[in-house]
Design a protein around this motif. Structure first.
Motif, PDB file in Angstrom:
ATOM      1  N   MET A 160       0.838  -1.211   0.000  1.00 29.44           N
ATOM      2  CA  MET A 160       0.000   0.000   0.000  1.00 29.44           C
ATOM      3  C   MET A 160       0.868   1.254   0.000  1.00 29.44           C
ATOM      4  N   VAL A 161       1.928   1.249   0.799  1.00 25.06           N
ATOM      5  CA  VAL A 161       2.830   2.405   0.858  1.00 25.06           C
ATOM      6  C   VAL A 161       3.510   2.603  -0.493  1.00 25.06           C
ATOM      7  N   LYS A 162       3.955   1.520  -1.116  1.00 19.97           N
ATOM      8  CA  LYS A 162       4.607   1.617  -2.428  1.00 19.97           C
ATOM      9  C   LYS A 162       3.640   2.161  -3.473  1.00 19.97           C
ATOM     10  N   LEU A 163       2.415   1.687  -3.448  1.00 19.28           N
ATOM     11  CA  LEU A 163       1.410   2.165  -4.398  1.00 19.28           C
ATOM     12  C   LEU A 163       1.178   3.668  -4.228  1.00 19.28           C
ATOM     13  N   LEU A 204       6.367  -0.009  10.502  1.00 18.22           N
ATOM     14  CA  LEU A 204       6.684   0.440   9.147  1.00 18.22           C
ATOM     15  C   LEU A 204       6.708   1.962   9.057  1.00 18.22           C
ATOM     16  N   GLY A 205       6.756   2.611  10.212  1.00 21.42           N
ATOM     17  CA  GLY A 205       6.938   4.055  10.248  1.00 21.42           C
ATOM     18  C   GLY A 205       5.685   4.889  10.400  1.00 21.42           C
ATOM     19  N   ALA A 206       4.535   4.272  10.521  1.00 26.44           N
ATOM     20  CA  ALA A 206       3.294   5.043  10.651  1.00 26.44           C
ATOM     21  C   ALA A 206       3.176   5.640  12.046  1.00 26.44           C
ATOM     22  N   GLU A 207       2.443   6.726  12.096  1.00 25.59           N
ATOM     23  CA  GLU A 207       2.136   7.363  13.372  1.00 25.59           C
ATOM     24  C   GLU A 207       0.627   7.478  13.502  1.00 25.59           C
ATOM     25  N   ILE A 208       0.171   7.482  14.733  1.00 27.27           N
ATOM     26  CA  ILE A 208      -1.258   7.657  14.971  1.00 27.27           C
ATOM     27  C   ILE A 208      -1.611   9.115  14.706  1.00 27.27           C
ATOM     28  N   VAL A 209      -2.592   9.322  13.850  1.00 37.44           N
ATOM     29  CA  VAL A 209      -3.089  10.666  13.589  1.00 37.44           C
ATOM     30  C   VAL A 209      -4.208  10.977  14.573  1.00 37.44           C
ATOM     31  N   LYS A 210      -5.170  10.050  14.632  1.00 41.61           N
ATOM     32  CA  LYS A 210      -6.331  10.312  15.480  1.00 41.61           C
ATOM     33  C   LYS A 210      -7.195   9.064  15.590  1.00 41.61           C
ATOM     34  N   PRO A 211      -7.643   8.751  16.793  1.00 43.11           N
ATOM     35  CA  PRO A 211      -8.670   7.710  16.912  1.00 43.11           C
ATOM     36  C   PRO A 211      -9.986   8.235  16.335  1.00 43.11           C
ATOM     37  N   CYS A 212     -10.726   7.355  15.724  1.00 38.90           N
ATOM     38  CA  CYS A 212     -12.010   7.721  15.126  1.00 38.90           C
ATOM     39  C   CYS A 212     -13.093   6.853  15.776  1.00 38.90           C
ATOM     40  N   PRO A 213     -13.802   7.386  16.760  1.00 39.64           N
ATOM     41  CA  PRO A 213     -14.776   6.561  17.480  1.00 39.64           C
ATOM     42  C   PRO A 213     -16.008   6.175  16.664  1.00 39.64           C
TER      43      PRO A 213
END
Length: 140
Positions: A19-22, A72-81
């Motif tokens: 997905m990241v490569k795409l 793989l380097g991702a960070e949490i942006v925001k929880p979505c309840p």
């Protein structure tokens, strides 16, 4: 979902890398992934805002699927309840879950990340599923 016979072979990592490569191949600067925390069903009474902050002793996310993205380097942006809402009649919910819902109230359903709200008088069951938005920065 990865079939049980193929789990533990690193396929989730391969899928996220693809997905990241795409995203990179299409010139995107970020890939935002709506991650369904796959272990949260064990803690359906815990709000996703708190669950998303849980970590292991090494500082990695507690949740395995979130951890794959994080490694793989991702960070949490925001929880979505309120990521997804599923509504059906009480009978539909009984058919879908194999459970009985004899009165109005909140029910813990196996596999669900949050309780299902049953409203007998309105002949309605409502499930609102949370997720966690995670960002993979492309090209950093």
């Amino acid at each position: 979902s990865i079939p049980p016979s193929r789990r533990g072979q690193g396929l989730s990592r391969v899928m996220v890398e693809a997905m990241v490569k795409l995203a990179a191949d299409h010139g995107f600067g970020n890939l935002i992934a709506p991650v369904r925390p796959n272990q949260m069903h064990r803690y359906p009474l815990t709000p996703v805002e708190r669950y998303a902050r849980w970590t292991n002793d090494d500082g990695a996310p507690f949740d395995a699927w979130m951890r794959v993205h994080w490694r793989l380097g991702a960070e949490i942006v925001k929880p979505c309840p309120r990521s997804m809402r599923i509504e059906g009649s009480v009978q539909q919910w009984q058919d879908w879950t194999g459970m009985r819902f004899p009165e109005t109230g909140d029910y813990i359903v196996p596999g669900a990340l949050a309780p299902v709200r049953i409203e007998r008088e309105a002949d309605r069951g409502i499930y609102v599923e949370p997720n966690v938005w995670m960002r993979h920065r492309i090209g950093d």
